[in-house]
Design a protein around this motif. Sequence first.
Motif, PDB file in Angstrom:
ATOM      1  N   LEU A 269      -7.375  -8.808  -6.953  1.00 50.31           N
ATOM      2  CA  LEU A 269      -6.062  -8.188  -6.763  1.00 50.31           C
ATOM      3  C   LEU A 269      -5.090  -8.714  -7.814  1.00 50.31           C
ATOM      4  CD1 LEU A 269      -5.072  -8.171  -2.956  1.00 50.31           C
ATOM      5  CD2 LEU A 269      -5.455  -6.192  -4.437  1.00 50.31           C
TER       6      LEU A 269
ATOM      7  N   ASN B 286      -8.301  -2.211   0.629  1.00 50.27           N
ATOM      8  CA  ASN B 286      -7.888  -1.226  -0.391  1.00 50.27           C
ATOM      9  C   ASN B 286      -6.432  -1.397  -0.806  1.00 50.27           C
ATOM     10  OD1 ASN B 286     -10.401   0.042  -0.519  1.00 50.27           O
ATOM     11  ND2 ASN B 286      -9.949   1.235   1.345  1.00 50.27           N
ATOM     12  N   CYS B 287      -5.799  -2.487  -0.390  1.00 49.97           N
ATOM     13  CA  CYS B 287      -4.367  -2.620  -0.718  1.00 49.97           C
ATOM     14  C   CYS B 287      -4.169  -2.877  -2.213  1.00 49.97           C
ATOM     15  CB  CYS B 287      -3.752  -3.753   0.099  1.00 49.97           C
ATOM     16  SG  CYS B 287      -4.223  -5.405  -0.451  1.00 49.97           S
ATOM     17  N   GLU B 288      -2.924  -2.615  -2.661  1.00 49.94           N
ATOM     18  CA  GLU B 288      -2.599  -2.799  -4.096  1.00 49.94           C
ATOM     19  C   GLU B 288      -2.221  -4.251  -4.396  1.00 49.94           C
ATOM     20  OE1 GLU B 288      -0.545   1.585  -3.632  1.00 49.94           O
ATOM     21  OE2 GLU B 288       0.632  -0.270  -3.652  1.00 49.94           O
TER      22      GLU B 288
ATOM     23  N   GLN C 115       0.858  -1.190   0.000  1.00 46.81           N
ATOM     24  CA  GLN C 115       0.000   0.000   0.000  1.00 46.81           C
ATOM     25  C   GLN C 115       0.890   1.235   0.000  1.00 46.81           C
ATOM     26  OE1 GLN C 115      -2.869   0.607  -0.711  1.00 46.81           O
ATOM     27  NE2 GLN C 115      -4.195   1.393   0.877  1.00 46.81           N
TER      28      GLN C 115
END
Length: 292
Positions: free
Chosen positions: A276, A252-254, A207
């Motif tokens: 993801l 919401n992490c990448e 993130q």
Amino acid sequence: MCCAIPLALAEPTDRSYFLNLKSNALLEFYLFDNTVNPDDSALNLERGFLFGDGFFTTGLIVQGDFLHLKLHLKRLADSAHKLGFKSFDLAKLKSRLEPLCERSTNACIRITISRRQSQRGYRIPSEEQVTVVIQLSPLPGIPDFDCELLFASTPISVNSFLAGLKHLNRLDNVLAASEVSEVYQESLLCDGETVICGSRTNLFIHQAGQWFTPTLDKAGIHGITRLRLITALRAANIPIEERNLDKKTVLNCEAAFVTNSLLGIWPVCKIENKALATDLVEQLQSQLNFVR
Ligand SMILES: C=C(O[C@@H]1C=C(C(=O)O)C=C[C@H]1N)C(=O)O
């Protein structure tokens, strides 16, 4: 048909009392009556079984080599110290492991340490005895599918004294792991909105340009793979931070992956219903040349 020892005939002082002599299977029911046999040695049950009074480690033997043995032995020694296991003999365990590893070319190994019961009740017996159980099972493969994470309904138990230890009180993990039904799924144990770990893994997320992993000061297990990865990231000057991560941040992490001693790094392709990309994780794996 196995010849279980009928309850009426079994000698309660005989440990084979527990086992079906033919199949070595545990009997479904047995009785210890110390009102009748006050010296019944069967009270020497395992406190690990009775109260979770013990700890363990799980690792891999590959081509006769116990991977990261020193880290596993240090984990056991640290757990023994923290839980006051005075008679746990690490050197004796090491001597038992050496021939075993040579014989067991490839296997999953679990080493469990339990205190023996010699009197009723929680109180730790003054004359401590310890049982060491080593289990070998077939070497698990690396999953050829990515992981899908779901937030568990089961909350994690919080105890800052026990946090980090791989002790035998694993009901949170059992219940959380049983909330998912597919082999590609892993459930995330949380303390309220704070995400702690997977039912059988540690979590890492990417993130705002860097990696994070949950702080385990209140709950969770200091995984050996987690430790190895943090060390490798720092050695490669790749930013990694232990931090309290809430569900919103994780969602919401990448990128994300989970780790344990059997899986190594397991890329995450989905968290709840959010897909993801795994290319950041794959890049990291090849950059670090990180193997389980
Ligand atoms: C519970 C054990 O080990 C943990 C559980 C798993 C698993 O369920 O796949 C894998 C590694 C450990 N985190 C055990 O009994 O070995």
